[in-house]
Design an enzyme around this catalytic site. Structure first.
Site, mmCIF file in Angstrom:
data_model
loop_
_atom_site.group_PDB
_atom_site.id
_atom_site.type_symbol
_atom_site.label_atom_id
_atom_site.label_comp_id
_atom_site.label_asym_id
_atom_site.label_seq_id
_atom_site.Cartn_x
_atom_site.Cartn_y
_atom_site.Cartn_z
ATOM 1 N N THR A 122 0.810 -1.209 0.000
ATOM 2 C CA THR A 122 0.000 0.000 0.000
ATOM 3 C C THR A 122 0.853 1.274 0.000
ATOM 4 O O THR A 122 1.980 1.265 0.515
ATOM 5 C CB THR A 122 -0.896 -0.002 1.261
ATOM 6 O OG1 THR A 122 -1.440 1.295 1.462
ATOM 7 C CG2 THR A 122 -0.125 -0.365 2.515
ATOM 8 N N ASP A 123 0.277 2.365 -0.526
ATOM 9 C CA ASP A 123 0.969 3.663 -0.478
ATOM 10 C C ASP A 123 1.125 4.162 0.962
ATOM 11 O O ASP A 123 1.918 5.058 1.231
ATOM 12 C CB ASP A 123 0.218 4.719 -1.319
ATOM 13 C CG ASP A 123 -1.237 4.933 -0.937
ATOM 14 O OD1 ASP A 123 -1.741 4.218 -0.045
ATOM 15 O OD2 ASP A 123 -1.879 5.819 -1.537
ATOM 16 N N GLU A 124 0.367 3.561 1.885
ATOM 17 C CA GLU A 124 0.426 4.027 3.279
ATOM 18 C C GLU A 124 1.784 3.757 3.921
ATOM 19 O O GLU A 124 2.103 4.341 4.962
ATOM 20 C CB GLU A 124 -0.711 3.400 4.095
ATOM 21 C CG GLU A 124 -2.066 3.801 3.541
ATOM 22 C CD GLU A 124 -3.220 3.537 4.482
ATOM 23 O OE1 GLU A 124 -3.033 3.591 5.698
ATOM 24 O OE2 GLU A 124 -4.317 3.286 3.966
ATOM 25 N N TYR A 146 -1.625 -0.301 11.091
ATOM 26 C CA TYR A 146 -1.843 -1.040 9.832
ATOM 27 C C TYR A 146 -0.680 -0.818 8.872
ATOM 28 O O TYR A 146 -0.062 -1.766 8.377
ATOM 29 C CB TYR A 146 -3.153 -0.594 9.172
ATOM 30 C CG TYR A 146 -3.244 -0.924 7.692
ATOM 31 C CD1 TYR A 146 -3.430 -2.229 7.257
ATOM 32 C CD2 TYR A 146 -3.115 0.081 6.722
ATOM 33 C CE1 TYR A 146 -3.497 -2.535 5.890
ATOM 34 C CE2 TYR A 146 -3.180 -0.218 5.362
ATOM 35 C CZ TYR A 146 -3.369 -1.526 4.944
ATOM 36 O OH TYR A 146 -3.426 -1.813 3.607
ATOM 37 N N LYS A 150 2.285 -3.395 7.199
ATOM 38 C CA LYS A 150 2.505 -3.595 5.757
ATOM 39 C C LYS A 150 3.962 -3.271 5.400
ATOM 40 O O LYS A 150 4.579 -3.949 4.580
ATOM 41 C CB LYS A 150 1.542 -2.736 4.935
ATOM 42 C CG LYS A 150 0.065 -3.075 5.090
ATOM 43 C CD LYS A 150 -0.310 -4.476 4.622
ATOM 44 C CE LYS A 150 -0.312 -4.632 3.117
ATOM 45 N NZ LYS A 150 -0.846 -5.950 2.698
ATOM 46 N N GLY A 271 -3.927 10.204 14.527
ATOM 47 C CA GLY A 271 -2.852 9.925 13.562
ATOM 48 C C GLY A 271 -3.331 9.882 12.121
ATOM 49 O O GLY A 271 -2.701 9.237 11.272
#
Ligand SMILES: NC(=O)c1ccc[n+]([C@@H]2O[C@H](COP(=O)([O-])OP(=O)(O)OC[C@H]3O[C@@H](n4cnc5c(N)ncnc54)[C@H](O)[C@@H]3O)[C@@H](O)[C@H]2O)c1
Length: 330
Positions: A122-124, A146, A150, A271
């Site tokens: 993910t881009d996160e 999360y 990742k 956050g």
């Protein structure tokens, strides 16, 4: 080809399985899914009698199960993950089990069995960017539990690539939307609440920016990585479609002909990253990937799908549609 897809009862995994089986007669897919948050058997009920598809209920952290399944396949596409950021704030433990231990279990087995693995990331992992855009070289800076799990999975995968020359490819994608997404996410939640003329909660001031991609375009990118990607590489996948949350909600209300009075601003989650942004030139140049659907058409198609599938609309419990799910206590 025999493919093992994990997390295939979830949003992106189910769309990927339907797409691959639709486009290839010579691929057999085994789907391993633990039926956790995000899963829905109805997503793949049309495949129940297919000869090219089978389902096993199981957890990707179960080494014995994964060894048995990976032995029978040529490659693994790992979609399985705890994917709800809000829930990771409430309790991060299941995220460590699925997203790190689970990914590692697959990684270790495919390395020993010399199979290919595609890890869906993910881009996160890059965290919030006030300006600029993340390339494959940008340093990780995850904010939520999360995103941290990742990123951790990516790090252990990269270490195996370097140390054991494992045949692993990572694809990192921006926010997906489209049919079969679980009701707790922004777009389906907005559609369902608007349909029922209920208040639509928006975190904070609604200015947080996400980069949205239609799920089929993401699935095309994963398929290209699987069949043509270079081992050890990672590919960012972005449709260059950055929009803030309030704009998206207003667009949905407009298409559904509903009043903006339904919008209700609620307490922001802790956050909450302001903006994600990724550059996807590498996959466009090297694997000739491009998007097929623009946002307006994709959104209209998505809204229509939810309206045509009322059992999903009606199944959305009040817990799922809660305005501050990160406050749910276990
Ligand atoms: N949705 C997005 O916008 C997005 C964007 C980028 C990356 N991703 C990644 O794509 C993947 C799929 O996301 P999604 O939105 O389809 O999620 P989802 O929550 O809809 O589906 C996840 C599926 O994985 C299964 N699962 C979870 N843990 C498992 C385990 N330990 N063993 C077996 N099955 C397990 C769940 O039961 C569920 O069916 C995830 O890895 C996620 O991190 C999602």
């Amino acid at each position: 080809m025999r493919l093992l897809v994990t997390g295939g009862l979830g949003f992106i995994g189910s769309n990927f399985i339907l797409k691959i089986l639709n486009e290839n007669n010579d691929v057999h897919i085994t789907n391993v899914d633990a039926e956790l948050d995000g899963s829905n058997r109805k997503n793949l009920q049309n495949l129940e009698n297919s000869n090219n598809y089978e389902f096993f209920k199981g957890n990707i952290s179960n080494k014995k199960l994964m060894e048995e399944q990976i032995t029978k396949c040529d490659a693994v596409v790992n979609f399985a993950a705890e994917s709800f950021v809000d829930r990771s704030i409430n309790d991060a433990n299941p995220f460590l089990v699925s997203n790190i231990r689970g990914a590692f279990t697959i990684l270790d087995i495919i390395t020993k069995q010399k199979k290919r693995m595609i890890q869906i990331s993910t881009d996160e992992v890059f965290g919030s960017l006030s300006t600029g855009t993340a390339t494959e070289q940008t340093k990780f800076n995850p904010s939520s539990p999360y995103a941290a799990t990742k990123a951790a999975a990516e790090l252990i995968i990269n270490s195996y690539s370097t140390t054991f020359d494992s045949d692993v490819i990572i694809t990192r994608c921006t926010n997906n939307y489209g049919p079969r997404q679980f009701a707790e996410k922004l777009i389906p939640k907005t559609i369902m609440l608007a349909y029922q003329n209920k208040k639509i909660p928006i975190y904070g001031n609604g200015k947080n920016v996400r980069d949205w991609i239609y799920v089929d375009d993401h699935c095309d990118a994963v398929s290209l990585a699987l069949f043509n990607g270079k081992k050890g590489e990672s590919y960012n996948v972005s449709a260059y479609n950055e929009i803030n949350n309030i704009t998206i909600v207003k667009k949905i209300l407009d298409i559904m002909d509903k009043s903006e009075d339904l919008i209700e601003f609620v307490e922001d989650r802790p956050g909450h990253d302001f903006r994600y942004s990724m550059d996807s030139q590498k996959i466009s140049t090297e694997l000739k990937w491009k998007t097929k659907l623009n946002f307006k058409d994709g959104l209209e198609k998505t809204i229509q799908w939810y309206i045509d599938n009322p059992e999903i609309m009606n199944n959305s419990s009040s817990t799922i549609l809660n305005s501050t799910p990160w406050k749910i206590s276990n």
